[in-house]
Scaffold this motif. Structure first.
Motif, mmCIF file in Angstrom:
data_model
loop_
_atom_site.group_PDB
_atom_site.id
_atom_site.type_symbol
_atom_site.label_atom_id
_atom_site.label_comp_id
_atom_site.label_asym_id
_atom_site.label_seq_id
_atom_site.Cartn_x
_atom_site.Cartn_y
_atom_site.Cartn_z
ATOM 1 N N TYR A 3 0.910 -1.302 0.005
ATOM 2 C CA TYR A 3 -0.009 0.018 -0.209
ATOM 3 C C TYR A 3 0.902 1.686 0.070
ATOM 4 C CZ TYR A 3 -3.795 -2.863 0.877
ATOM 5 O OH TYR A 3 -5.224 -3.879 1.280
ATOM 6 N N THR A 4 0.232 2.745 -0.659
ATOM 7 C CA THR A 4 1.362 4.288 -0.390
ATOM 8 C C THR A 4 0.588 4.296 0.942
ATOM 9 O OG1 THR A 4 -0.877 4.604 -1.396
ATOM 10 C CG2 THR A 4 0.499 4.012 -3.323
ATOM 11 N N ILE A 5 0.962 5.425 0.893
ATOM 12 C CA ILE A 5 0.813 6.620 3.089
ATOM 13 C C ILE A 5 -0.347 6.788 2.412
ATOM 14 C CG2 ILE A 5 1.303 8.129 4.150
ATOM 15 C CD1 ILE A 5 4.497 7.787 3.428
ATOM 16 N N GLY A 6 -0.928 6.917 1.743
ATOM 17 C CA GLY A 6 -2.473 7.243 1.354
ATOM 18 C C GLY A 6 -3.193 5.772 1.016
ATOM 19 N N GLN A 7 -3.237 5.243 0.639
ATOM 20 C CA GLN A 7 -4.277 3.752 1.294
ATOM 21 C C GLN A 7 -3.959 3.604 1.589
ATOM 22 O OE1 GLN A 7 -2.098 1.380 -2.219
ATOM 23 N NE2 GLN A 7 -3.489 2.634 -3.409
ATOM 24 N N LYS A 8 -2.492 3.485 2.795
ATOM 25 C CA LYS A 8 -3.492 3.066 4.234
ATOM 26 C C LYS A 8 -4.018 3.617 5.726
ATOM 27 C CE LYS A 8 1.340 0.619 4.083
ATOM 28 N NZ LYS A 8 2.859 0.651 5.176
ATOM 29 N N LEU A 9 -3.989 5.147 5.375
ATOM 30 C CA LEU A 9 -4.271 6.224 5.837
ATOM 31 C C LEU A 9 -6.156 5.847 5.538
ATOM 32 C CD1 LEU A 9 -2.080 9.076 5.811
ATOM 33 C CD2 LEU A 9 -2.775 7.766 7.623
ATOM 34 N N ILE A 10 -6.313 5.556 4.713
ATOM 35 C CA ILE A 10 -7.847 5.501 4.504
ATOM 36 C C ILE A 10 -8.410 4.111 4.472
ATOM 37 C CG2 ILE A 10 -9.546 4.963 2.204
ATOM 38 C CD1 ILE A 10 -7.774 7.308 0.736
ATOM 39 N N LYS A 11 -7.335 3.120 4.347
ATOM 40 C CA LYS A 11 -7.332 2.122 4.833
ATOM 41 C C LYS A 11 -8.054 1.725 6.482
ATOM 42 C CE LYS A 11 -6.073 -3.473 4.064
ATOM 43 N NZ LYS A 11 -5.387 -4.104 5.472
ATOM 44 N N ALA A 12 -6.601 2.515 7.796
ATOM 45 C CA ALA A 12 -7.058 2.281 8.073
ATOM 46 C C ALA A 12 -8.203 3.019 8.814
ATOM 47 C CB ALA A 12 -6.056 3.300 9.527
ATOM 48 N N HIS A 13 -9.409 3.668 8.608
ATOM 49 C CA HIS A 13 -10.370 5.086 8.583
ATOM 50 C C HIS A 13 -11.372 4.576 7.436
ATOM 51 C CE1 HIS A 13 -7.286 7.251 11.078
ATOM 52 N NE2 HIS A 13 -8.061 7.522 11.016
ATOM 53 N N LEU A 217 -3.582 22.606 -7.151
ATOM 54 C CA LEU A 217 -3.613 21.617 -7.577
ATOM 55 C C LEU A 217 -4.986 20.593 -7.209
ATOM 56 C CD1 LEU A 217 0.178 19.175 -6.444
ATOM 57 C CD2 LEU A 217 -0.368 20.796 -8.946
ATOM 58 N N GLY A 218 -5.711 21.046 -7.271
ATOM 59 C CA GLY A 218 -6.789 20.496 -6.933
ATOM 60 C C GLY A 218 -6.791 19.291 -6.482
ATOM 61 N N ALA A 219 -5.699 18.483 -5.841
ATOM 62 C CA ALA A 219 -5.519 17.786 -5.243
ATOM 63 C C ALA A 219 -6.566 17.240 -3.946
ATOM 64 C CB ALA A 219 -3.832 17.093 -4.763
ATOM 65 N N THR A 220 -7.265 16.267 -3.952
ATOM 66 C CA THR A 220 -7.767 15.803 -2.449
ATOM 67 C C THR A 220 -6.720 15.349 -0.717
ATOM 68 O OG1 THR A 220 -8.479 13.953 -3.446
ATOM 69 C CG2 THR A 220 -8.980 13.414 -1.859
ATOM 70 N N THR A 221 -5.683 15.039 -0.896
ATOM 71 C CA THR A 221 -4.711 15.563 -0.598
ATOM 72 C C THR A 221 -3.653 15.396 -0.824
ATOM 73 O OG1 THR A 221 -4.068 15.937 2.406
ATOM 74 C CG2 THR A 221 -4.990 13.756 1.206
ATOM 75 N N SER A 222 -2.510 16.142 0.125
ATOM 76 C CA SER A 222 -1.310 15.298 -0.441
ATOM 77 C C SER A 222 -0.052 14.867 0.927
ATOM 78 C CB SER A 222 0.182 16.730 -0.613
ATOM 79 O OG SER A 222 -0.730 17.708 -1.967
ATOM 80 N N VAL A 223 0.533 13.869 0.722
ATOM 81 C CA VAL A 223 0.918 13.349 2.478
ATOM 82 C C VAL A 223 2.611 13.195 2.326
ATOM 83 C CG1 VAL A 223 0.047 11.172 1.603
ATOM 84 C CG2 VAL A 223 0.492 11.682 4.029
ATOM 85 N N PHE A 224 3.423 12.904 3.064
ATOM 86 C CA PHE A 224 4.976 13.087 3.707
ATOM 87 C C PHE A 224 4.614 11.762 4.422
ATOM 88 C CE2 PHE A 224 5.364 16.936 1.639
ATOM 89 C CZ PHE A 224 7.136 16.705 1.280
ATOM 90 N N PRO A 225 5.811 10.589 4.491
ATOM 91 C CA PRO A 225 5.663 10.013 5.409
ATOM 92 C C PRO A 225 6.444 10.761 6.258
ATOM 93 C CG PRO A 225 7.511 9.615 3.654
ATOM 94 C CD PRO A 225 7.325 10.918 3.711
ATOM 95 N N SER A 226 5.488 10.061 7.763
ATOM 96 C CA SER A 226 5.939 10.186 9.089
ATOM 97 C C SER A 226 7.280 9.206 9.851
ATOM 98 C CB SER A 226 4.643 10.035 10.306
ATOM 99 O OG SER A 226 4.827 9.551 11.154
ATOM 100 N N ASP A 227 8.215 9.701 9.708
ATOM 101 C CA ASP A 227 10.229 9.327 9.796
ATOM 102 C C ASP A 227 10.288 10.084 11.048
ATOM 103 O OD1 ASP A 227 10.155 11.670 9.109
ATOM 104 O OD2 ASP A 227 11.360 11.556 6.966
ATOM 105 N N GLU A 228 11.352 9.917 11.114
ATOM 106 C CA GLU A 228 12.457 10.793 12.617
ATOM 107 C C GLU A 228 12.466 12.156 12.673
ATOM 108 O OE1 GLU A 228 14.366 8.881 14.776
ATOM 109 O OE2 GLU A 228 13.344 7.198 14.191
#
Ligand code: MIC
Ligand code: SF4
Length: 644
Positions: A3-13, A217-228
């Motif tokens: 999964y991508t980060i976006g898919q993981k976040l959606i899947k969990a919710h 950009l008209g995007a639904t959202t944008s996301v970065f990984p959560s890291d150190e």
């Protein structure tokens, strides 16, 4: 497949639907935010739902857009929002505490959580790995009440970053480059995810600048990984415990991949009047400027302000330039004042403004006639600054500060070595401007305080069998919500007064729009592609509803506005054949015969042009839930009907 980060976040919710791009999904919302310009309406809607207390993990009501208080109207709106927050279980961020997105990132955002906000720049939270989405006030009100948030399952785009930014080049240049590549409609229906080796060279404020402006950009959202790096930021905010790790799987698949080598980027600027009208500063040349404004939810972090202070230190702002600085939050201002950087800023001749949106939403600082203004903001739509013929350029804090000194648009790389800045290991934590809600026991005695400027919002009726109405307005491509329902110091105080606001609807396109609608009694709007881009303001749907608009027919829509139209009970359609757009003229008599039946049965919809004796095929692609909302005349009616 991973999964991508976006898919993981959606899947969990995920509560409803399947994760198939283009289909409707329903997700659980953990946090909400509102700001005052959209908040009054959102809380009126929340009150209309009759729910006692918010049911989210955290909901915050910010006051940041209109802090001018030129009359009683705003102060009354603030007081109303404060009283609702106290009674209904929300935190209340007082005017002066800062811009909602900056404060939320500092104090409340959590990796892995979902956030919806009644502001299009809510995706700022994607900078720390949240699924943060901008929505209309009514959607936020429903989420506050514990309701599901519905949206279209997005496609996944990866922006793969390599290399490292050169001195004087910054996060703003990264997102301006993405806008140059993808355009203001290139992100519609997508989550833009940032990955690659370059990610670890970017700090949280830099990431947040990038996700913030993904709205353009008209995007639904944008996301970065959560890291150190995210962990370090949260630790500095005294919130290390809020950290969780989040990254995409190695075998995640993306629908599209864009490669950007950070080392190859140069200082960029978006020229008037669109955020994707991007060129290098060098290419544009040394144009003379009148004003420089530094701040906004895109570029007002401590590190942005420290860079600006270091560039201005010991120098003088050019005589032809008015330089304004709006720190993003009380925390940022507090730290600048303690470490002396504020003195460097003021000594250069800069004007210090409040920690609020200010000039970004046209609340003061309108440029002089035909003035050229460089702004570190995210939108340069025509007229948004409050001066119709001004030319607004969107630039990084580095370009802004360098140009303020020289008086012309300046590539900062010509100024020699970039001054070094040191950022503290921990931030000053002071939540004195955040009010806590009353406990459930005390809440009963809290009175909700309405002012005389708060008028009831317009209600819609069931969808009639057929609709016959004039094309009251025909507009071109990329119409923004600033065209539909302008903001600015003169109008913003009336965000809770739809009848008054209606006089300003579409003024930039047709001075007499409101009059025409009132004469006609009802109407249909014809638009080009990307209709309704920009802000999340539901006023851009509620005011047309008040003026009798029943349908908007375009080549394509921006995401949030499309949802707001349906929520308001206005039918959005697109042309099956985009050339049919050219066949309709303003004032043509149009008909949608048997429309109620067609929406129920899902059969093909045709638009009759009675004036021209022609017919055009329309597309709608409504989900069952959206159909029900349209039939009921909007989300509020639909919710009330379901509760019966
Ligand atoms: C904007 O930047 O246009 C605003 C003002 O923040 C809007 C919200 C509004 O219209 O109140 C947004 O982006 O959603
Ligand atoms: Fe405020 Fe401007 Fe950000 Fe909108 S874009 S939230 S007006 S600072």
């Amino acid at each position: 497949m991973g999964y991508t980060i976006g898919q993981k976040l959606i899947k969990a919710h995920l509560i409803e639907g399947e994760m198939t791009p283009g289909t409707e999904i329903g997700i659980r919302i953990d946090q909400t935010l509102t700001q005052d310009a959209t908040g009054t309406m959102a809380y009126l809607e929340f009150e209309a739902m009759g729910i006692d207390r918010v049911k989210t993990e955290l909901s915050v009501a910010y006051i940041d857009h209109n802090t001018l208080q030129t009359g009683f109207e705003n102060a009354d709106d603030h007081r109303f929002i404060q009283s609702v927050a106290k009674k209904r279980g929300l935190l209340y961020s007082k005017p002066g505490n800062g811009i909602c997105h900056q404060v939320h990132l500092e104090r409340f955002g959590k990796p892995g959580k979902t956030l919806i906000g009644s502001d299009s720049h809510t995706p700022t939270g994607g900078g720390i790995g949240m699924l943060a989405i901008g929505a209309g006030g009514l959607d936020v009100a429903v989420a506050m009440g514990g309701g599901t948030y519905y949206t279209t399952m997005p496609k996944m785009t990866l922006v793969r970053l390599s290399g490292k930014l050169s001195p004087w080049v910054s996060a703003k240049d990264v997102i301006l480059d993405v806008l140059r590549i993808m355009s203001v409609k290139g992100g519609v229906g997508k989550i833009i995810e940032y990955g690659g080796e370059g990610v670890k060279t970017l700090s949280v404020p830099e990431r947040a600048t990038i996700t913030n402006m993904g709205a353009e950009l008209g995007a639904t959202t944008s996301v970065f990984p959560s890291d150190e790096i995210t962990k370090e930021f949260l630790r500095a905010q005294g919130r290390e415990n809020d950290w969780t790790e989040l990254s995409s799987d190695a075998d995640a698949e993306y629908d599209e991949i864009i490669d950007i080598d950070l080392s190859s980027l140069a200082p960029l600027a978006a020229m008037p009047h669109m955020p994707d009208n991007v060129k290098t500063v060098e290419e544009i040349g040394k144009i003379k400027i009148n004003q420089v404004c530094i701040g906004s939810c895109t570029n007002s972090s401590l590190s942005d302000m420290m860079k600006v202070a270091a560039i201005l230190k010991g120098k003088k702002v050019a005589p032809n330039v008015s330089l304004t600085i709006s720190p993003g939050s009380m925390q940022v201002l507090n730290m600048l004042s303690l470490n002396g950087a504020l003195s460097d800023i003021i000594s250069s001749g800069a004007r210090l403004l409040e920690c609020a949106c200010g000039p970004c939403i046209g609340m003061g600082q309108s440029p002089n006639s035909a003035g050229i203004s460089l702004r570190t903001f995210n939108r340069n739509f025509e007229g948004r600054s409050g001066t119709a013929d001004a030319g607004i350029y969107l630039v990084s804090p580095e370009v802004a500060a360098a140009s303020a000194l020289t008086g012309v648009l300046t590539d900062p790389r010509t100024l020699g070595e970039m001054p070094a800045i040191t950022l503290p290991g921990s931030f000053i934590i002071n939540d004195n401007m955040i009010e806590k809600p009353a406990s459930p026991d005390e809440a009963d005695s809290v009175e909700i305080l309405y002012g005389p400027n708060i008028k009831p919002f317009p209600s819609s009726t069931d969808l009639p069998e057929s609709i016959t109405a004039k094309a009251v307005l025909k507009v071109g491509d990329n119409i923004t919500t600033d065209h539909i329902m302008p903001a600015g110091a003169k109008i913003l105080p009336y965000r809770s007064n739809i009848p008054y606001l209606s006089n300003f609807c579409f003024r930039q396109c047709d001075e007499k729009f409101a009059e025409h609608c009132k004469e006609a009694g009802s109407g249909i709007i014809i638009g080009g592609s990307n209709y309704g881009q920009g802000s999340s303001r539901e006023h851009a749907a509620l005011v047309p509803l008040y003026l009798g608009i029943r349908a908007v027919i375009t080549k394509s829509f921006a995401r949030i506005h499309l949802a707001n139209l349906i929520n308001a009970g206005i039918m959005p359609f697109t042309f099956a054949n985009p050339d049919d757009y050219d066949r309709i003229d303003t004032n043509d008599e149009l008909a949608l015969d048997g429309i109620r039946e067609k929406i129920i049965s899902g059969s093909a919809v045709t638009l009759k042009n009675i004036t021209k004796g022609e017919e055009y095929a329309l597309l709608s692609n409504y989900s069952e839930r959206q159909k029900a909302m349209i039939l009921a005349g909007g989300l509020l009616n639909y919710t009330k009907n379901n509760a019966k």
